[in-house]
Scaffold this motif. Sequence first.
Motif, PDB file in Angstrom:
ATOM      1  N   ILE A  11       0.829  -1.206   0.000  1.00  0.00           N
ATOM      2  CA  ILE A  11       0.000   0.000   0.000  1.00  0.00           C
ATOM      3  C   ILE A  11       0.859   1.249   0.000  1.00  0.00           C
ATOM      4  CG2 ILE A  11      -1.944  -1.126   1.161  1.00  0.00           C
ATOM      5  CD1 ILE A  11      -1.028   0.171   3.777  1.00  0.00           C
ATOM      6  N   VAL A  12       0.228   2.351  -0.417  1.00  0.00           N
ATOM      7  CA  VAL A  12       0.883   3.649  -0.337  1.00  0.00           C
ATOM      8  C   VAL A  12      -0.011   4.573   0.483  1.00  0.00           C
ATOM      9  CG1 VAL A  12      -0.156   4.482  -2.512  1.00  0.00           C
ATOM     10  CG2 VAL A  12       1.921   5.560  -1.626  1.00  0.00           C
ATOM     11  N   ALA A  38       4.635  -7.590  -5.094  1.00  0.00           N
ATOM     12  CA  ALA A  38       3.226  -7.496  -4.713  1.00  0.00           C
ATOM     13  C   ALA A  38       2.328  -7.802  -5.901  1.00  0.00           C
ATOM     14  CB  ALA A  38       2.913  -6.104  -4.169  1.00  0.00           C
ATOM     15  N   GLN A  39       1.234  -8.507  -5.620  1.00  0.00           N
ATOM     16  CA  GLN A  39       0.233  -8.751  -6.666  1.00  0.00           C
ATOM     17  C   GLN A  39      -0.837  -7.677  -6.702  1.00  0.00           C
ATOM     18  OE1 GLN A  39      -0.037 -11.938  -4.411  1.00  0.00           O
ATOM     19  NE2 GLN A  39       1.504 -13.119  -5.484  1.00  0.00           N
ATOM     20  N   ARG A  40      -0.997  -6.983  -5.562  1.00  0.00           N
ATOM     21  CA  ARG A  40      -1.994  -5.924  -5.454  1.00  0.00           C
ATOM     22  C   ARG A  40      -1.356  -4.674  -4.866  1.00  0.00           C
ATOM     23  NH1 ARG A  40      -7.233  -6.700  -6.240  1.00  0.00           N
ATOM     24  NH2 ARG A  40      -7.904  -8.805  -6.786  1.00  0.00           N
ATOM     25  N   PHE A  41      -1.831  -3.522  -5.341  1.00  0.00           N
ATOM     26  CA  PHE A  41      -1.323  -2.234  -4.891  1.00  0.00           C
ATOM     27  C   PHE A  41      -2.491  -1.399  -4.404  1.00  0.00           C
ATOM     28  CE2 PHE A  41      -0.494   2.276  -6.118  1.00  0.00           C
ATOM     29  CZ  PHE A  41       0.497   2.545  -5.186  1.00  0.00           C
ATOM     30  N   ILE A  67      -0.499  -4.101 -12.472  1.00  0.00           N
ATOM     31  CA  ILE A  67      -0.714  -4.627 -11.124  1.00  0.00           C
ATOM     32  C   ILE A  67      -2.167  -4.335 -10.748  1.00  0.00           C
ATOM     33  CG2 ILE A  67       0.025  -2.497  -9.955  1.00  0.00           C
ATOM     34  CD1 ILE A  67       1.268  -4.245  -7.769  1.00  0.00           C
ATOM     35  N   GLU A  68      -2.792  -5.241 -10.003  1.00  0.00           N
ATOM     36  CA  GLU A  68      -4.164  -5.021  -9.563  1.00  0.00           C
ATOM     37  C   GLU A  68      -4.193  -3.837  -8.599  1.00  0.00           C
ATOM     38  OE1 GLU A  68      -6.932  -6.670 -10.422  1.00  0.00           O
ATOM     39  OE2 GLU A  68      -5.965  -8.151 -11.708  1.00  0.00           O
TER      40      GLU A  68
END
Length: 305
Positions: A38-39, A86-89, A119-120
């Motif tokens: 995450i950001v 990562a697969q998700r962001f 990326i998802e």
Amino acid sequence: MENSDFKKLIDLPIFEVISYADKVRRAHFSGDLELCSIVNAKSGCCSEDCKFCAQSSHNFSEIEVYPLKTREELVDAAYIAKNNGAQRFGIVSSGNTLTAGEIETIKKSVNQITKDIGIEVCGSLGALSRVVLSELKSAGMTRYHHNIETSERFYPSIVSTHKFSQRVQTIKDAKLSGLEVCSGGIIGMGESFEDRIDMALLLKELNVDSVPINILVPIKGTGFEAIDPISCNDVIRTIAIFRIILEDKTIKIAAGRETMLNDFQALGFMAGANGMLIGGYLTVKGRSLDSDYRLVKEIKKLCQS
């Protein structure tokens, strides 16, 4: 199991509960883990009074405060997340909602990330309307994150500036907009095991797709800075109970896994978790990526054996 039977899991020997949860996980998943990053896209100055949160303007934590990052900054963060495995962001913002201009920046960012990085993309952007959620879906977002945090019964003990029903409605609106939903909560805020079970049962009823379990990290300046931490055993039992109740849903161990589980992190995955956040959290740093990669290898060996 019937709903009334889940309370029996509170008093069973811990390794019986872990064994049961592991069987449920193996029935639905391989040993692979879903890795998310995450950001903190917009930090601080939140109007809500969540006692656990360093970003609330009602609390007095020393954190970095800044407005929404630019599209370029969000795209760069997504690129780093993809390179880190990562697969998700997830794009996460402080506050209970966003302005129209901020939504436009996020939509453009999601669109570019989806096209250029592959990326998802997930969003954690507060209590948005169904119209805006549909727009984010059209821009390329695939999953919306909105924690219920705890049980409806315990919720007034941690937040007073908005209702539990608002959070539930946002989840329903995200589902109706065609988005997957990531929703879980925080354990260790003074809630009971019955509260945790009620939270898991509601998440099952809402048919969410992914469930993050955060373990409270008391932060100086928040309402929970002096709270006593829960035990490692309680964390592991909670993860196992969530797996048994939620069966085929992704369960992720998020904030607090490093400090509260220490050398027992792998046991959390034996107890039913099959995903985790990497690369740090919002205002709390995580472990190094090398340490997490070693953990992932260890977990895969344990969970596939």
